[in-house]
Write a protein that holds these residues in place. Sequence first.
Motif, short mmCIF file in Angstrom:
data_model
loop_
_atom_site.label_atom_id
_atom_site.label_comp_id
_atom_site.label_asym_id
_atom_site.label_seq_id
_atom_site.Cartn_x
_atom_site.Cartn_y
_atom_site.Cartn_z
N GLY A 11 46.89 -42.86 -30.52
CA GLY A 11 46.50 -44.18 -30.03
C GLY A 11 45.73 -44.98 -31.08
N ASP A 12 45.56 -46.25 -30.82
CA ASP A 12 44.81 -47.14 -31.71
C ASP A 12 43.32 -46.85 -31.62
OD1 ASP A 12 47.08 -48.48 -32.58
OD2 ASP A 12 46.96 -49.94 -30.96
N LEU A 13 42.64 -46.93 -32.76
CA LEU A 13 41.20 -46.72 -32.81
C LEU A 13 40.48 -48.04 -33.03
CD1 LEU A 13 41.09 -43.54 -35.07
CD2 LEU A 13 40.73 -43.64 -32.60
N SER A 14 39.35 -48.20 -32.35
CA SER A 14 38.48 -49.35 -32.60
C SER A 14 37.17 -48.83 -33.15
CB SER A 14 38.28 -50.16 -31.32
OG SER A 14 37.64 -49.38 -30.34
N THR A 29 31.05 -45.22 -34.73
CA THR A 29 31.93 -44.43 -33.89
C THR A 29 33.30 -45.09 -33.80
OG1 THR A 29 30.02 -43.79 -32.54
CG2 THR A 29 32.17 -43.35 -31.61
N LEU A 30 34.34 -44.28 -33.88
CA LEU A 30 35.70 -44.73 -33.65
C LEU A 30 36.08 -44.33 -32.22
CD1 LEU A 30 37.29 -43.55 -36.99
CD2 LEU A 30 37.00 -45.92 -36.27
N HIS A 31 36.63 -45.27 -31.45
CA HIS A 31 37.01 -45.03 -30.06
C HIS A 31 38.51 -45.21 -29.90
CE1 HIS A 31 32.83 -45.10 -28.71
NE2 HIS A 31 32.67 -46.17 -29.48
N CYS A 32 39.16 -44.26 -29.22
CA CYS A 32 40.59 -44.36 -28.95
C CYS A 32 40.81 -45.14 -27.65
CB CYS A 32 41.21 -42.97 -28.81
SG CYS A 32 42.98 -43.04 -28.41
N SER A 33 41.67 -46.15 -27.72
CA SER A 33 41.96 -46.98 -26.55
C SER A 33 42.88 -46.27 -25.56
CB SER A 33 42.57 -48.31 -26.98
OG SER A 33 43.79 -48.08 -27.66
N LYS A 34 43.59 -45.25 -26.01
CA LYS A 34 44.57 -44.58 -25.16
C LYS A 34 43.97 -43.37 -24.41
CE LYS A 34 49.29 -42.83 -25.42
NZ LYS A 34 50.40 -42.55 -26.34
N CYS A 35 43.39 -42.42 -25.13
CA CYS A 35 42.87 -41.20 -24.49
C CYS A 35 41.36 -41.20 -24.31
CB CYS A 35 43.31 -39.95 -25.24
SG CYS A 35 42.51 -39.69 -26.83
N TYR A 39 35.13 -40.51 -32.08
CA TYR A 39 34.99 -39.78 -33.34
C TYR A 39 33.87 -40.43 -34.15
CZ TYR A 39 39.65 -38.36 -31.90
OH TYR A 39 40.72 -37.89 -31.18
N PRO A 40 32.94 -39.62 -34.66
CA PRO A 40 31.82 -40.19 -35.41
C PRO A 40 32.21 -40.59 -36.83
CG PRO A 40 31.64 -37.81 -35.38
CD PRO A 40 32.82 -38.17 -34.51
N VAL A 41 31.49 -41.57 -37.36
CA VAL A 41 31.58 -41.94 -38.77
C VAL A 41 30.20 -41.67 -39.36
CG1 VAL A 41 31.97 -43.80 -40.42
CG2 VAL A 41 33.29 -43.73 -38.30
N ARG A 42 30.14 -40.78 -40.35
CA ARG A 42 28.87 -40.42 -40.98
C ARG A 42 29.00 -40.57 -42.49
NH1 ARG A 42 29.66 -35.65 -37.77
NH2 ARG A 42 28.73 -35.96 -35.73
N ASP A 43 28.04 -41.20 -43.10
CA ASP A 43 28.05 -41.43 -44.55
C ASP A 43 29.35 -42.07 -45.01
OD1 ASP A 43 25.49 -40.29 -44.89
OD2 ASP A 43 26.36 -38.28 -44.89
N PRO A 46 34.97 -40.96 -41.66
CA PRO A 46 35.30 -40.67 -40.25
C PRO A 46 35.63 -39.18 -40.06
CG PRO A 46 37.11 -41.86 -41.31
CD PRO A 46 36.00 -41.75 -42.31
N ASP A 47 35.07 -38.59 -39.02
CA ASP A 47 35.32 -37.18 -38.68
C ASP A 47 36.36 -37.16 -37.57
OD1 ASP A 47 35.35 -34.54 -37.99
OD2 ASP A 47 33.20 -34.38 -37.63
N LEU A 48 37.62 -36.97 -37.93
CA LEU A 48 38.72 -37.01 -36.97
C LEU A 48 39.23 -35.62 -36.60
CD1 LEU A 48 40.69 -40.02 -38.50
CD2 LEU A 48 39.17 -40.04 -36.54
N LEU A 49 38.40 -34.60 -36.81
CA LEU A 49 38.80 -33.25 -36.48
C LEU A 49 38.73 -33.02 -34.98
CD1 LEU A 49 36.96 -31.26 -39.28
CD2 LEU A 49 39.37 -31.87 -39.18
N LEU A 50 39.75 -32.38 -34.44
CA LEU A 50 39.73 -32.01 -33.03
C LEU A 50 39.03 -30.66 -32.89
CD1 LEU A 50 43.41 -32.89 -32.12
CD2 LEU A 50 41.38 -34.21 -31.63
#
Length: 51
Positions: A11-14, A29-35, A39-43, A46-50
Amino acid sequence: MKILCCPACRGDLSLEPVREDGREVLEGTLHCSKCKRSYPVRDGIPDLLLG
């Protein structure tokens, strides 16, 4: 941002920035509009690990 998508559902991230340095987001923070996952953004990374 145009090339990033949610790793869980594609899904798209905002982006919700918390701390910026010019044009770069350092914290936020990145937020998924679909699910609705977040996901945090640090330094600036973006940390996109599940997990």
